[in-house]
Structure formats: structure tokens, C-alpha cells
Design a protein around this motif. Structure first.
Motif, PDB file in Angstrom:
ATOM      1  N   ILE A   3       0.834  -1.202   0.000  1.00 29.36           N
ATOM      2  CA  ILE A   3       0.000   0.000   0.000  1.00 29.36           C
ATOM      3  C   ILE A   3       0.870   1.256   0.000  1.00 29.36           C
ATOM      4  O   ILE A   3       1.826   1.368   0.766  1.00 29.36           O
ATOM      5  N   SER A   4       0.491   2.206  -0.855  1.00 23.31           N
ATOM      6  CA  SER A   4       1.222   3.467  -0.966  1.00 23.31           C
ATOM      7  C   SER A   4       0.235   4.619  -1.059  1.00 23.31           C
ATOM      8  O   SER A   4      -0.938   4.435  -1.396  1.00 23.31           O
ATOM      9  N   THR A   5       0.725   5.806  -0.774  1.00 20.47           N
ATOM     10  CA  THR A   5      -0.033   7.028  -1.035  1.00 20.47           C
ATOM     11  C   THR A   5       0.631   7.768  -2.197  1.00 20.47           C
ATOM     12  O   THR A   5       1.533   7.239  -2.848  1.00 20.47           O
ATOM     13  N   ALA A   6       0.169   8.992  -2.468  1.00 20.81           N
ATOM     14  CA  ALA A   6       0.727   9.775  -3.576  1.00 20.81           C
ATOM     15  C   ALA A   6       0.594  11.263  -3.275  1.00 20.81           C
ATOM     16  O   ALA A   6      -0.354  11.692  -2.617  1.00 20.81           O
ATOM     17  N   PRO A   7       1.539  12.075  -3.770  1.00 20.15           N
ATOM     18  CA  PRO A   7       1.491  13.525  -3.506  1.00 20.15           C
ATOM     19  C   PRO A   7       0.246  14.220  -4.035  1.00 20.15           C
ATOM     20  O   PRO A   7      -0.116  15.293  -3.533  1.00 20.15           O
ATOM     21  N   CYS A   8      -0.414  13.647  -5.068  1.00 22.58           N
ATOM     22  CA  CYS A   8      -1.588  14.336  -5.615  1.00 22.58           C
ATOM     23  C   CYS A   8      -2.689  14.481  -4.580  1.00 22.58           C
ATOM     24  O   CYS A   8      -3.595  15.307  -4.740  1.00 22.58           O
ATOM     25  N   ASN A   9      -2.650  13.689  -3.521  1.00 22.75           N
ATOM     26  CA  ASN A   9      -3.604  13.878  -2.427  1.00 22.75           C
ATOM     27  C   ASN A   9      -3.485  15.292  -1.850  1.00 22.75           C
ATOM     28  O   ASN A   9      -4.469  15.868  -1.392  1.00 22.75           O
ATOM     29  N   TRP A  10      -2.272  15.805  -1.842  1.00 22.71           N
ATOM     30  CA  TRP A  10      -1.991  17.124  -1.273  1.00 22.71           C
ATOM     31  C   TRP A  10      -1.867  18.194  -2.363  1.00 22.71           C
ATOM     32  O   TRP A  10      -2.408  19.282  -2.216  1.00 22.71           O
ATOM     33  N   ASN A  11      -1.122  17.874  -3.409  1.00 22.84           N
ATOM     34  CA  ASN A  11      -0.795  18.850  -4.460  1.00 22.84           C
ATOM     35  C   ASN A  11      -1.171  18.263  -5.820  1.00 22.84           C
ATOM     36  O   ASN A  11      -0.505  17.345  -6.294  1.00 22.84           O
ATOM     37  N   ASN A  12      -2.226  18.785  -6.427  1.00 22.19           N
ATOM     38  CA  ASN A  12      -2.688  18.223  -7.684  1.00 22.19           C
ATOM     39  C   ASN A  12      -2.167  19.032  -8.863  1.00 22.19           C
ATOM     40  O   ASN A  12      -2.504  20.210  -9.022  1.00 22.19           O
ATOM     41  N   GLY A  13      -1.344  18.391  -9.696  1.00 23.73           N
ATOM     42  CA  GLY A  13      -0.748  19.082 -10.823  1.00 23.73           C
ATOM     43  C   GLY A  13      -1.723  19.428 -11.926  1.00 23.73           C
ATOM     44  O   GLY A  13      -1.442  20.304 -12.748  1.00 23.73           O
ATOM     45  N   ASP A  14      -2.880  18.744 -11.969  1.00 25.14           N
ATOM     46  CA  ASP A  14      -3.865  19.031 -13.010  1.00 25.14           C
ATOM     47  C   ASP A  14      -4.643  20.315 -12.724  1.00 25.14           C
ATOM     48  O   ASP A  14      -5.070  21.008 -13.649  1.00 25.14           O
ATOM     49  N   ILE A  15      -4.860  20.618 -11.461  1.00 24.74           N
ATOM     50  CA  ILE A  15      -5.512  21.881 -11.075  1.00 24.74           C
ATOM     51  C   ILE A  15      -4.757  22.463  -9.876  1.00 24.74           C
ATOM     52  O   ILE A  15      -5.233  22.416  -8.738  1.00 24.74           O
ATOM     53  N   PRO A  16      -3.576  23.016 -10.131  1.00 24.72           N
ATOM     54  CA  PRO A  16      -2.729  23.495  -9.040  1.00 24.72           C
ATOM     55  C   PRO A  16      -3.337  24.634  -8.230  1.00 24.72           C
ATOM     56  O   PRO A  16      -2.858  24.932  -7.130  1.00 24.72           O
ATOM     57  N   ASP A  17      -4.403  25.250  -8.763  1.00 26.54           N
ATOM     58  CA  ASP A  17      -5.039  26.336  -8.024  1.00 26.54           C
ATOM     59  C   ASP A  17      -6.142  25.837  -7.083  1.00 26.54           C
ATOM     60  O   ASP A  17      -6.801  26.643  -6.415  1.00 26.54           O
ATOM     61  N   PHE A  18      -6.337  24.525  -7.008  1.00 25.26           N
ATOM     62  CA  PHE A  18      -7.427  23.997  -6.179  1.00 25.26           C
ATOM     63  C   PHE A  18      -7.225  24.327  -4.702  1.00 25.26           C
ATOM     64  O   PHE A  18      -8.154  24.683  -3.997  1.00 25.26           O
ATOM     65  N   ARG A  19      -5.999  24.168  -4.253  1.00 27.02           N
ATOM     66  CA  ARG A  19      -5.634  24.549  -2.886  1.00 27.02           C
ATOM     67  C   ARG A  19      -4.164  24.935  -2.895  1.00 27.02           C
ATOM     68  O   ARG A  19      -3.420  24.495  -3.782  1.00 27.02           O
ATOM     69  N   PRO A  20      -3.714  25.760  -1.952  1.00 25.31           N
ATOM     70  CA  PRO A  20      -2.288  26.087  -1.898  1.00 25.31           C
ATOM     71  C   PRO A  20      -1.461  24.815  -1.746  1.00 25.31           C
ATOM     72  O   PRO A  20      -1.831  23.906  -0.995  1.00 25.31           O
ATOM     73  N   TYR A  21      -0.364  24.757  -2.479  1.00 24.15           N
ATOM     74  CA  TYR A  21       0.498  23.583  -2.393  1.00 24.15           C
ATOM     75  C   TYR A  21       1.052  23.430  -0.975  1.00 24.15           C
ATOM     76  O   TYR A  21       1.433  24.412  -0.324  1.00 24.15           O
ATOM     77  N   THR A  22       1.077  22.193  -0.512  1.00 29.16           N
ATOM     78  CA  THR A  22       1.681  21.851   0.766  1.00 29.16           C
ATOM     79  C   THR A  22       3.177  21.641   0.563  1.00 29.16           C
ATOM     80  O   THR A  22       3.584  20.898  -0.344  1.00 29.16           O
ATOM     81  N   HIS A  23       3.996  22.276   1.374  1.00 27.28           N
ATOM     82  CA  HIS A  23       5.447  22.095   1.270  1.00 27.28           C
ATOM     83  C   HIS A  23       5.786  20.622   1.474  1.00 27.28           C
ATOM     84  O   HIS A  23       5.163  19.929   2.286  1.00 27.28           O
ATOM     85  N   TYR A  24       6.790  20.151   0.730  1.00 24.68           N
ATOM     86  CA  TYR A  24       7.071  18.716   0.748  1.00 24.68           C
ATOM     87  C   TYR A  24       7.383  18.184   2.140  1.00 24.68           C
ATOM     88  O   TYR A  24       7.038  17.048   2.475  1.00 24.68           O
ATOM     89  N   SER A  25       8.032  18.968   2.985  1.00 27.11           N
ATOM     90  CA  SER A  25       8.370  18.459   4.320  1.00 27.11           C
ATOM     91  C   SER A  25       7.105  18.200   5.140  1.00 27.11           C
ATOM     92  O   SER A  25       6.988  17.178   5.826  1.00 27.11           O
ATOM     93  N   GLN A  26       6.148  19.122   5.052  1.00 27.69           N
ATOM     94  CA  GLN A  26       4.874  18.913   5.748  1.00 27.69           C
ATOM     95  C   GLN A  26       4.105  17.753   5.119  1.00 27.69           C
ATOM     96  O   GLN A  26       3.517  16.926   5.833  1.00 27.69           O
ATOM     97  N   MET A  27       4.108  17.682   3.799  1.00 27.03           N
ATOM     98  CA  MET A  27       3.390  16.614   3.110  1.00 27.03           C
ATOM     99  C   MET A  27       3.947  15.239   3.506  1.00 27.03           C
ATOM    100  O   MET A  27       3.172  14.321   3.824  1.00 27.03           O
ATOM    101  N   LEU A  28       5.253  15.092   3.510  1.00 33.41           N
ATOM    102  CA  LEU A  28       5.842  13.808   3.883  1.00 33.41           C
ATOM    103  C   LEU A  28       5.549  13.467   5.340  1.00 33.41           C
ATOM    104  O   LEU A  28       5.268  12.315   5.674  1.00 33.41           O
ATOM    105  N   ASP A  29       5.603  14.468   6.213  1.00 38.68           N
ATOM    106  CA  ASP A  29       5.236  14.231   7.613  1.00 38.68           C
ATOM    107  C   ASP A  29       3.805  13.731   7.719  1.00 38.68           C
ATOM    108  O   ASP A  29       3.502  12.789   8.474  1.00 38.68           O
ATOM    109  N   GLU A  30       2.913  14.350   6.955  1.00 38.16           N
ATOM    110  CA  GLU A  30       1.504  13.984   7.032  1.00 38.16           C
ATOM    111  C   GLU A  30       1.238  12.618   6.420  1.00 38.16           C
ATOM    112  O   GLU A  30       0.314  11.907   6.850  1.00 38.16           O
ATOM    113  N   MET A  31       2.028  12.223   5.446  1.00 37.04           N
ATOM    114  CA  MET A  31       1.902  10.857   4.921  1.00 37.04           C
ATOM    115  C   MET A  31       2.168   9.842   6.026  1.00 37.04           C
ATOM    116  O   MET A  31       1.420   8.871   6.200  1.00 37.04           O
ATOM    117  N   VAL A  32       3.218  10.082   6.777  1.00 36.13           N
ATOM    118  CA  VAL A  32       3.557   9.183   7.886  1.00 36.13           C
ATOM    119  C   VAL A  32       2.465   9.228   8.952  1.00 36.13           C
ATOM    120  O   VAL A  32       2.036   8.186   9.475  1.00 36.13           O
TER     121      VAL A  32
END
Length: 290
Positions: A3-32
Motif C-alpha cells: 500500500i502506498s499514497t501519492a502527492p496528488c492527495n496534497w498537491n494536484n498538478g492538473d488543477i494546481p489552483d485547487f488549494r495552496p500547495y503543501t510544502h514537501y516536508s509537511q506533506m511527507l510528515d503527514e503521509m507518515v
């Protein structure tokens, strides 16, 4: 299966204006924090593979692979597609990943027709041959790197519908090109994964699990929404809240001994991305335990 997750849960490249991008350090912390031990590479993550490797190692996260759109349908675009593919592959390999998840490039018209395409304006026979040959050519480039290529059926591309997905599977060399079965994109495009698994299940080398909201899908088709419109309206809800028979698909994978990655994606959500990721993980774990 893994089982894996993916960054698009946080930062979607298809509609980058949907929500402010989450910085990778916070995103990786939140994955864990959401209970994951692996992720694909994606939007918002550092481009330097050494930094990615270091950040992943600090959190005991495993790199799986990365998604990339490639234009092999036109023979004169192969060099450009090669450069793009190899740049992503090198980044992922250096960070420990082994899978290049390739989607057909698509175009603006296809993006506008997502979920309600005019198949008469699909790829020509020559373009289908180019795509199949190009993916086999890419597999040969990746093989010395210890990486594999899998094609992702994807709305907004020319491998979207049930018929197009079947043609991709029939045209490509199974010894070289795997299938990234995205069950949500297949349903969005008018197909059903369970109809494919008996004949084509052996081609599945990577899985993206998504559900599809039937009411959003109905409106998307009736009102001729683009892919971006559908994403903004949360066409992919949390697992178990839509029309895709996720339990049956997981049972099939489990019973047939599938041992690859199952990536739980939530392209857009009105929930906090970490919460959506947790809900999806717990749902799949319940199904696996049943």
C-alpha cells in the motif's frame, strides 16, 4: 500487495489552483501521520533526487515510482518523450523507486472531453502503432536502470475509454509494457475494471485505487465538464463512497497473488488531505482483513 499514497492527495498538478500547495516536508510528515510507509514522487516534491532520498529516509518512507505524461503517439515527438521520461526515471531511481507510470499525453481537446469523448476522433492506426512501439522502446531504455514502464489509463488522454484501454492492452507487448490499472479513471471513462481482470489481469503491474461519485459523474457528462471541472467538484470521493466495486477488485488482486503496489489516491477532497489519506488507508485495510 503493498500500500502506498501519492502527492496528488496534497498537491494536484492538473488543477494546481485547487488549494495552496503543501510544502514537501509537511506533506511527507503527514503521509507518515496518516499511516503510510511509501509514496510515489509527484507535485511539490524536490527535483533533486538526493534531497528526496534524504527526506524519505528520515521518515522511513519508501519511494515507489512517478507519474509522467508522454507523447509517443507521434513518431517525431519520441526524442522529447525520451528526455522527459528519462529525467523523471533518473530522479525516481536515485530515490529508490522502480516504476515509471506513463500516461498518453492527451491534449486540450481531450481534457475538455474527459468522460464524454468522441471516440471517432481518437488515435489513428499509425498513432496507435507509434504509441505501442514507443512504450516498448521506453521499456528498453528503462530496463538497464532496473525500472519498468506501466501505462496508466487516464481521462483527458487518448487511452481513456473502455475501447481505448482494450486497444492499448491488445497493441502493446506484455513482456515489456505493464498496465497501471486506475480503477477510478476507467469508471470515469465508461469502463469497469472487473470486466477486464479475467482477460487482462496478468497485465496489471501497478494499481491506482480511486472511487467515482455517481452524481458528479452524471453532471460531468450531461454538462460536458472538463477534467478540471470534475476534479473541482470532487469526482473522486473517498474509497467506498462511490460506484467502483473496490472490495471486489481488492479481492481479485489478493486471490490472484498480486504482489505489486496499490496506490491510494485522492486527487481532490474538501477534507484535509491527511484525513482523506487516512480514511482511504483504513478502508483498504478493513477490506483486506475481511
Amino acid at each position: 500487495m503493498k500500500i502506498s499514497t501519492a502527492p496528488c492527495n496534497w498537491n494536484n498538478g492538473d488543477i494546481p489552483d485547487f488549494r495552496p500547495y503543501t510544502h514537501y516536508s509537511q506533506m511527507l510528515d503527514e503521509m507518515v501521520e496518516a499511516g503510510y510507509g511509501a509514496t510515489e514522487w509527484g507535485p511539490g516534491m524536490p527535483g533533486d533526487p538526493a534531497v528526496v532520498r534524504e527526506e524519505m529516509a528520515r521518515r522511513d518512507l519508501q519511494m515507489v515510482g512517478a507519474f509522467v505524461r508522454l507523447g509517443y503517439r507521434d513518431r517525431d515527438k519520441w526524442d522529447e518523450a525520451d528526455r522527459e521520461a528519462l529525467a523523471v526515471a533518473e530522479r525516481v531511481r536515485a530515490a529508490g523507486g522502480t516504476v515509471l507510470v506513463a500516461a498518453e499525453l492527451g491534449d486540450e481537446r481531450r481534457d475538455q472531453e474527459a468522460g464524454h469523448v468522441d471516440e471517432s476522433r481518437g488515435l489513428t492506426d499509425e498513432q496507435w502503432k507509434n504509441l505501442a512501439d514507443g512504450l516498448a522502446h521506453l521499456a528498453d531504455l528503462l530496463e538497464p536502470m532496473g525500472m519498468q514502464v506501466v501505462l496508466h489509463n487516464h481521462v483527458g488522454t487518448y487511452v481513456e475509454t473502455a475501447a481505448e484501454t482494450k486497444r492499448f492492452l491488445d497493441e502493446t507487448d506484455p513482456a515489456k509494457v505493464g498496465w497501471c490499472l486506475d480503477v477510478g479513471h476507467l469508471a470515469y471513462g465508461g469502463g469497469n475494471a472487473l470486466d477486464y481482470l479475467p482477460e487482462y489481469g496478468h497485465r496489471v503491474k501497478h494499481v491506482h485505487l480511486k472511487d467515482v461519485d455517481p452524481e458528479v459523474l452524471r453532471k460531468a457528462r450531461e454538462e460536458k465538464w472538463s477534467f478540471g471541472d470534475a476534479l473541482r467538484n470532487i469526482i473522486f470521493p473517498e474509497l467506498g463512497d462511490g460506484i467502483v466495486d473496490i472490495p471486489a477488485i481488492i479481492r481479485w488482486l489478493k486471490e490472484t497473488g498480486y504482489d505489486g503496489w496499490v496506490v491510494l489516491e485522492q486527487d481532490t477532497t474538501h477534507k484535509h488531505p491527511k484525513e482523506a489519506a487516512r480514511i482511504n488507508r483504513e478502508y483498504v485495510e478493513r477490506v483486506l482483513a475481511s
